[in-house]
Design a protein around this motif. Sequence first.
Motif, short mmCIF file in Angstrom:
data_model
loop_
_atom_site.label_atom_id
_atom_site.label_comp_id
_atom_site.label_asym_id
_atom_site.label_seq_id
_atom_site.Cartn_x
_atom_site.Cartn_y
_atom_site.Cartn_z
N LEU A 451 0.84 -1.19 0.00
CA LEU A 451 0.00 0.00 0.00
C LEU A 451 0.88 1.25 0.00
O LEU A 451 0.66 2.20 -0.76
CB LEU A 451 -0.86 -0.05 1.26
CG LEU A 451 -2.19 0.65 1.30
CD1 LEU A 451 -2.99 0.35 0.08
CD2 LEU A 451 -2.94 0.20 2.55
N ALA A 452 1.90 1.21 0.85
CA ALA A 452 2.82 2.34 0.94
C ALA A 452 3.52 2.55 -0.40
O ALA A 452 3.73 3.69 -0.84
CB ALA A 452 3.84 2.09 2.05
N LYS A 453 3.84 1.43 -1.05
CA LYS A 453 4.54 1.53 -2.32
C LYS A 453 3.66 2.20 -3.38
O LYS A 453 4.09 3.11 -4.09
CB LYS A 453 4.93 0.11 -2.79
CG LYS A 453 6.15 0.10 -3.68
CD LYS A 453 6.77 -1.29 -3.76
CE LYS A 453 6.13 -2.09 -4.87
NZ LYS A 453 6.45 -3.52 -4.86
N ASP A 454 2.41 1.79 -3.45
CA ASP A 454 1.48 2.39 -4.41
C ASP A 454 1.25 3.86 -4.12
O ASP A 454 1.11 4.68 -5.02
CB ASP A 454 0.13 1.65 -4.41
CG ASP A 454 0.17 0.45 -5.33
OD1 ASP A 454 1.29 0.02 -5.69
OD2 ASP A 454 -0.91 -0.07 -5.67
N ARG A 457 4.29 5.79 -5.27
CA ARG A 457 4.36 5.91 -6.73
C ARG A 457 3.22 6.73 -7.30
O ARG A 457 3.10 6.86 -8.51
CB ARG A 457 4.28 4.52 -7.35
CG ARG A 457 5.48 3.66 -7.15
CD ARG A 457 5.46 2.65 -8.30
NE ARG A 457 6.17 1.43 -7.97
CZ ARG A 457 5.66 0.21 -8.13
NH1 ARG A 457 4.43 0.06 -8.58
NH2 ARG A 457 6.37 -0.85 -7.84
N GLY A 458 2.34 7.19 -6.42
CA GLY A 458 1.21 7.98 -6.90
C GLY A 458 0.15 7.13 -7.57
O GLY A 458 -0.69 7.64 -8.31
N LEU A 459 0.17 5.82 -7.33
CA LEU A 459 -0.84 4.96 -7.95
C LEU A 459 -2.18 5.02 -7.22
O LEU A 459 -3.22 4.73 -7.80
CB LEU A 459 -0.34 3.51 -7.99
CG LEU A 459 0.82 3.26 -8.96
CD1 LEU A 459 1.29 1.81 -8.87
CD2 LEU A 459 0.40 3.60 -10.38
N ILE A 460 -2.13 5.35 -5.94
CA ILE A 460 -3.40 5.59 -5.22
C ILE A 460 -3.27 6.88 -4.42
O ILE A 460 -2.17 7.31 -4.06
CB ILE A 460 -3.79 4.45 -4.25
CG1 ILE A 460 -2.62 4.12 -3.32
CG2 ILE A 460 -4.25 3.22 -4.99
CD1 ILE A 460 -3.00 3.18 -2.21
N SER A 461 -4.41 7.47 -4.16
CA SER A 461 -4.46 8.70 -3.36
C SER A 461 -4.51 8.32 -1.88
O SER A 461 -4.67 7.15 -1.54
CB SER A 461 -5.72 9.48 -3.72
OG SER A 461 -6.85 8.70 -3.39
N ALA A 462 -4.39 9.33 -1.04
CA ALA A 462 -4.48 9.06 0.40
C ALA A 462 -5.86 8.49 0.72
O ALA A 462 -6.00 7.60 1.55
CB ALA A 462 -4.25 10.35 1.18
#
Length: 500
Positions: A451-454, A457-462
Motif C-alpha cells: 500500500l505504501a509503495k502504491d 508511486r502515486g498509484l493511489i491517493s491518500a
Amino acid sequence: MGYAQVRAVALVGMVGQMVVVESDVAAGLPSLVVTGLPDAALTQARDRVRAAVVNSGEEWPQRRLTVNLLPAHLPKHGSSFDLAVAASLLAAAGAIPADPLREAVLIGELGLDGTVRPVRGVLPAVVAAMRNGLRYAVVPAENAAEAALVPGIVVRATDTLARLIGFLRCDGPLLDPPSPGPDADVDGLDLADVLGQDRGRRAVELAAAGGHNLALFGPPGAGKTMLAQRLPTVLPPLSDEAALEVTAVHSLAGALPEESPLIRQPPFQAPHHTTSVAALVGGGSGVGRPGALSRAHHGVLFMDEAPEFSPAALEALRQPLEEGVVRISRSRAETVFPARVQLVLASNPCPCARPGGDQYCECSPLARRRYLSRLSGPLLDRIDLQVKLSPARPEAVLGDEAGESSEAVASRVAGARAAAAERWGATNAGVPSRTLRDARYRLPRVVSAPLAKDLDRGLISARGHDRVLRVAWTMCDLDGRAHPELADVCEALDLRRGTR
Ligand SMILES: Nc1ncnc2c1ncn2[C@@H]1O[C@H](COP(=O)(O)OP(=O)(O)OP(=O)(O)O)[C@@H](O)[C@H]1O
Ligand SMILES: [Mg+2]
Ligand SMILES: [Zn+2]
C-alpha cells in the motif's frame, strides 16, 4: 351554537405535527368557510365533506359553519384531514358526541359517497399521534395494517364515515386492523444463481460485510446486474427501529403492501438512468414524495449503467450521500427525508460495451476516460470497492455447479459485522480515517508495504489508501482474524483495479 375540536396530523417530510381541527356552528346564512392555510386540496375538502356527510344519511347543518385548522402557520397538504373535518363539524353541530374524540386522532380522505379512502403517510402520522400522547387512532381500513405497526396507541379503522358516526353513537363497532401477516417475502433471488464469477461474488460479500459502497465494471452479460440485485439477500435483516423507519418512508411513498406492510429486508431500489431528478431524490407538490434514494434508506441504491444518468441527477445525489438525508426546500418549509444508503454502481467500462471484454473495445482511450469520468466526483469518490469483472467463464455458466447460497454468505456477513461493531462500534466503511490510523489499529509495516509503495508511486491517493485499509479489515473480519494480513492488503488492492 356549537363548538368542537378533533385532532389530525400534518406531515412535513417524515415528521408529523398535530393539527387541531376546530369547528364552530353559528346562526346565520348557511355557509362553510375553511381557514388555516389550506392548499387547493383542502379547499376541495369542503365539497367532499359536504357530499360525504349527506350521502352518509346525515343532515347537513344549515348554519354558518367555520372550520379552522391550527396551528395556522403549519403548511397543510392533501386530503387526509377530511375525516377529522367531517367529525369536527358534526360534533359542533351536536349530531355526534365530541367526548370520545378527545384522545383520538382521525386520518382519512372522504369520497363523495361517504367512503373513507386510504392516504399516504399513515404510519408516520400515527407515530406523531402516539408521541403526542394520544390514545386512539382512527384510520382508513386500507391503511390499518401499517398503522397497527406503531406501538403504544390503539388503532381502529373505518371504511365509511357512516361507520365512524355509528361508533360514536354507540351504534356499532369500528374495524380491527388485520392481524399481521408473514413478513413480506424475499423475491426468490439467491446468490447461488450466479455461476462462476468468483471475483464478483467476493465483492458482494465484502460490500455486505463491511457496508462498503460497491462499483462493478465489466462487459455486458458479466453478471453485474445479477450480482447487485443479490446484495440485499446477504445483508442482515433490519432492526425493529430501522424496519419502522423504512416502512414509514414507503408509507409516505404510497408503496406499502396492504397485507403485511412491515419491511424487514433492507430495501433495494434500482432507478432507471432516465429517471428524473425529482423521482430520484424526492419532491413534488403537496406532501412531497420520497424518491428512490429515500426508499433505499437502510438498504441498497443500485445505479445500473451509472454513467448514463444525467449530470443533474448525479449532482443531485452529492449532498444527500454526504449527509444521509435529502433536503427539499419549498416556499414555506424544508422537507427532510432519510437517505442512508449503500450505493452500488454498475457500468460498462466504455461506451461501445463489447460483450467479449476490453480486447474487442473500439473506443478511443479518450472516450473511455470521458465515459467513466462522469462518475468521478460525486460517486466514485465514496466507493471503497471498485471491481472489474471479466466475462463469466463459459464452463461455469454452462456447468451445473451452483454457487454458494445467500444463506451461507449471510451468516458470514453477520459474523463480520458483529466483529467490526465490537471493535469500533461502526461498520468498516463507516469508520473514520482517524480511527484507522490510531496506534491500536495501525498495521505493521510489513503488512501495509504494498500500500505504501502504491501511495509512493502515486498509484493511489491518500483516500484510496484508507479505502484499501477498510476493505482489508473486512476481509479479516470475514475470516474471524484479529488483524489484517499482507494477503488481505494485496487482495484489497487487487479488487480496486476497477477503472484502471
Ligand atoms: N455468472 C453468471 N451466472 C449465471 N448467469 C449469468 C451470469 N452472468 C450472466 N448471466 C446471465 O446473463 C444475463 C445477463 O446478466 P446481467 O444482466 O447481470 O449482466 P450485466 O453485466 O448487467 O450486463 P449489461 O452490461 O448488459 O447490463 C443474466 O440474466 C443471466 O441469465
Ligand atoms: Mg446490467
Ligand atoms: Zn469500448
